[in-house]
Design an enzyme around this catalytic site. Structure first.
Site, mmCIF file in Angstrom:
data_model
loop_
_atom_site.group_PDB
_atom_site.id
_atom_site.type_symbol
_atom_site.label_atom_id
_atom_site.label_comp_id
_atom_site.label_asym_id
_atom_site.label_seq_id
_atom_site.Cartn_x
_atom_site.Cartn_y
_atom_site.Cartn_z
ATOM 1 N N ARG A 34 0.837 -1.197 0.000
ATOM 2 C CA ARG A 34 0.000 0.000 0.000
ATOM 3 C C ARG A 34 0.878 1.256 0.000
ATOM 4 O O ARG A 34 1.950 1.279 0.629
ATOM 5 C CB ARG A 34 -0.835 -0.038 1.275
ATOM 6 N N THR A 36 -9.796 0.142 -9.759
ATOM 7 C CA THR A 36 -8.859 -0.792 -9.173
ATOM 8 C C THR A 36 -8.914 -2.051 -10.027
ATOM 9 O O THR A 36 -9.779 -2.176 -10.871
ATOM 10 C CB THR A 36 -9.317 -1.074 -7.728
ATOM 11 N N THR A 80 -4.045 -0.986 -7.343
ATOM 12 C CA THR A 80 -4.833 0.201 -7.694
ATOM 13 C C THR A 80 -4.025 1.483 -7.811
ATOM 14 O O THR A 80 -2.940 1.604 -7.236
ATOM 15 C CB THR A 80 -5.924 0.420 -6.615
ATOM 16 N N ASN A 86 -6.204 3.989 -7.243
ATOM 17 C CA ASN A 86 -7.410 4.528 -6.613
ATOM 18 C C ASN A 86 -8.412 4.937 -7.685
ATOM 19 O O ASN A 86 -9.155 4.105 -8.166
ATOM 20 C CB ASN A 86 -7.111 5.666 -5.630
ATOM 21 N N ASP A 115 -8.070 8.110 0.234
ATOM 22 C CA ASP A 115 -8.587 7.020 1.086
ATOM 23 C C ASP A 115 -8.404 7.314 2.580
ATOM 24 O O ASP A 115 -8.937 6.604 3.427
ATOM 25 C CB ASP A 115 -7.909 5.687 0.738
ATOM 26 N N SER A 133 -7.896 0.861 3.402
ATOM 27 C CA SER A 133 -8.362 0.351 2.107
ATOM 28 C C SER A 133 -9.564 -0.576 2.291
ATOM 29 O O SER A 133 -9.827 -1.063 3.391
ATOM 30 C CB SER A 133 -7.218 -0.436 1.457
ATOM 31 N N SER A 134 -10.275 -0.813 1.196
ATOM 32 C CA SER A 134 -11.345 -1.824 1.200
ATOM 33 C C SER A 134 -10.947 -3.045 0.377
ATOM 34 O O SER A 134 -11.745 -3.970 0.203
ATOM 35 C CB SER A 134 -12.621 -1.244 0.587
ATOM 36 N N GLY A 153 -13.777 -1.799 -7.032
ATOM 37 C CA GLY A 153 -15.093 -1.227 -6.715
ATOM 38 C C GLY A 153 -15.126 -0.417 -5.434
ATOM 39 O O GLY A 153 -16.201 -0.238 -4.850
ATOM 40 N N GLY A 154 -13.957 0.052 -4.953
ATOM 41 C CA GLY A 154 -13.941 0.890 -3.747
ATOM 42 C C GLY A 154 -14.654 0.184 -2.606
ATOM 43 O O GLY A 154 -14.377 -0.982 -2.296
#
Ligand code: DON
Length: 581
Positions: free
Chosen positions: A113, A390, A408, A410, A432, A461-462, A482-483
């Protein structure tokens, strides 16, 4: 006047002809209806499989497997190939997560990340009155986090790679130098973002992503600057990005445009091996991503609730199925907003959140006939955007090694900034973070102290790359872009397979829903569920919004005969492809 009469023989012949024709038409219609209603059967492969959002990247991964590379080698090659073939999300200047299962029974996860630049601070997107300016966290140089991808791939290779590093970067260089024929989707996407990309890159000598005319399907996009940047990574590994020419180009891009990333930020970046979060769901082992992703914890919470309320006893698409999912999701996203952030900067109560006693209590106020109101706090006003920026890929090899990677920039094309002379997009991952307590980000997600901005910290993050085992054997490898909808898409794919016992293609094709506490709404894919169920949901108090697509899966399933079945979500993204050997 000539009259024509039909003889009895002619009449019988005609009747036979008509009947045959009618039968053939009927047969054709039934075959057509059948082929539309029953999903095509995906191919299965014995030795290895690669599922990505772009056919060229899938082919690169499959070639690496066939040359004797393992799943981890193929993942590295795919990550770099996506940076060329799928620039809206594939990247060398973004970040991501990988969840790993080795043939030796080891589970691991890699956090590559992005981090906030050292100079970043809590109020950096607020004006003097404390109002957030989302434009700054979403577009341009201040939105960029210190990229993690290249260091992540180097660490992945050092620990698990089998083939030579150079051979894994080479296919992407070839794609960049020889050019990629644009798919319809990629040409359209570049055209959609043309003005934004142009605005963020004024005065640059070359920018392969914008040209005088609009892009068309089949146009070849050659990117020599990116090819050279990849060549430096091929020759020098980590130092080919975080030091030397590429680092200089990034720093100069920042200095000229008011960005924050410094040479020290780049030199200091380190991806991190983390212990995955693991749990059981109806006799399956779930292995997923720990913080700084909220994905794994949220997924385990959702699955716990699904088991507690016996999801498997409901019909797919019924009121009970959807109402239960929504009620679970609202509680889990409230936990996400409060408790989750970078574990290196905030004490995330990981064990407590997935502790049985906590979860039993957490869901105990669910009522099966009516909605519980979300807490009375300022709801996000942001609409859920249909965004698949992403990307996720899943790979497994002949030895049983498997890897799920979600990666990603983002937003689509990240910050829209193309590094001058580097030919690659920079992420806009800073969005984010929670710019201010309770203020929604581009996905409508809110947060507080746990996810506040701080120099060096990772933004929450998701992304939910996940591996599922059954009886100690690989069962599924899955994930999605898809966030905020990533977690709920992964959740639904798992229950579709385990509770509703769907076939692999059906698991992925099945319509999905999404809810995330705030905004206090339920998103449903078009034409789902039935009108009757929708009426019941509304009567129970749910506010329904229609959404064309939720998530884009890239999944692997393992059949009873231990063959790999790859399912690309071509229903939602035509360029996706599963391929193997
Ligand atoms: O890490 C996250 O959760 C987001 N940056 C992911 C962004 C995303 O999935 C965008 N679209 N599909």
């Amino acid at each position: 006047m000539n009259k024509s009469y039909l003889s009895l023989g002619d009449f019988t012949n005609l009747l036979t002809m008509r009947t045959t024709k009618c039968l053939s038409i009927l047969l054709f219609i039934s075959l057509f209806v059948f082929s539309c209603s029953s999903p095509q059967k995906p191919k299965s492969y014995k030795n290895g499989i690669v599922v990505t959002a772009h056919y060229l990247a899938s082919e690169v991964g499959n070639e690496i497997l066939q040359k004797g590379g393992n799943a981890f080698d193929a993942a590295i090659a795919v990550q770099f190939a996506l940076a060329v073939a799928y620039p809206r999300a594939g990247n060398i200047a973004g970040g991501g997560f990988a969840v790993i299962r080795t043939s030796k029974g080891e589970y691991n996860s890699l956090d590559f990340r992005e981090t906030a630049p050292r100079a970043a601070y809590e109020q950096m997107y607020c004006d003097k009155k404390g109002n957030v300016n989302s434009d700054l966290s979403q577009k341009g140089h201040l939105a960029v986090g210190v990229p993690g991808t290249v260091d992540g791939m180097v660490k992945l290779h050092q620990k698990y790679g089998k083939m030579e590093w150079k051979a894994l970067v080479a296919p992407a260089i070839k794609l960049a130098m020889n050019g990629v024929a644009l798919s319809l989707s990629e040409a359209n996407k570049l055209n959609d973002y043309r003005d934004q990309i142009r605005n963020q890159n004024k005065g640059k000598e070359t920018n392969p992503y914008v040209r005088e005319n609009l892009f068309e399907e089949g146009d070849t996009l050659i990117n020599i600057a990116l090819g050279r940047a990849l060549l430096r990574i091929k020759e020098n590994g980590r130092n080919g990005f975080y030091e030397g020419e590429t680092a200089d180009l990034i720093v100069s891009e920042m200095q000229k445009n008011g960005g924050m990333i410094t040479a020290e930020d780049l030199q200091g970046y380190q991806s991190v091996w983390r212990t995955p979060v693991m749990g059981e769901y109806r006799a399956h082992k779930i292995i997923s991503m720990p913080p700084p992703s909220s994905g794994g914890i949220a997924l385990l919470e959702l699955l716990y609730g699904a088991e507690q309320y016996k999801m498997n006893e409901f019909d797919f698409g019924s009121f009970e199925h959807i109402h239960l999912m929504v009620e679970l999701e609202r509680r889990v996203y409230a936990d996400r907003a409060t408790w989750l952030g970078d574990p290196d900067y905030y004490e995330v109560p990981v064990d407590r959140l997935i502790d049985e006693a906590y979860l039993e209590n957490r869901f105990s106020d669910i009522e099966m006939d009516k909605k519980t109101n979300s807490q009375d706090i300022k709801a996000g006003t942001v609409e859920l955007i249909e965004s698949f920026e992403t990307t996720h890929f899943s790979i497994a090899d002949s030895k049983g090694n498997a890897i799920a990677v979600t990666t990603t920039l983002n937003g689509n094309y990240g910050s829209k900034v193309v590094v001058d002379g580097g030919g690659f997009f920079l992420n806009n991952e800073m969005d984010d973070f929670s710019s201010k307590p309770g203020f929604p980000n581009q996905f409508g997600l809110v947060g507080g102290e746990a996810n506040a901005i701080k120099g060096g910290k990772r933004m929450l993050s998701s992304m939910t790359p996940t591996i599922v085992e059954k009886n100690g054997k690989l069962f599924m490898v899955l994930g999605s872009p898809g966030g905020s909808t990533i977690i709920t898409s992964v959740f639904q794919n798992i229950i579709n397979r385990i509770d509703f016992e769907m076939a692999p293609q059906q698991v992925v094709n099945a319509p999905r829903i999404h809810s995330q506490w705030l905004p206090d709404e339920v998103y449903v894919e078009t034409d789902f569920p039935s009108k009757n169920v929708l009426d019941k949901l509304k009567a129970a108090g749910h506010v329904i919004k229609s959404q064309a697509k939720i998530g884009v899966m890239s999944n692997i399933f393992v059949s009873d005969s231990e063959e790999y079945i790859g399912v690309a979500d071509t229903k939602r993204h035509a360029d996706s492809k599963a391929t193997g050997y």
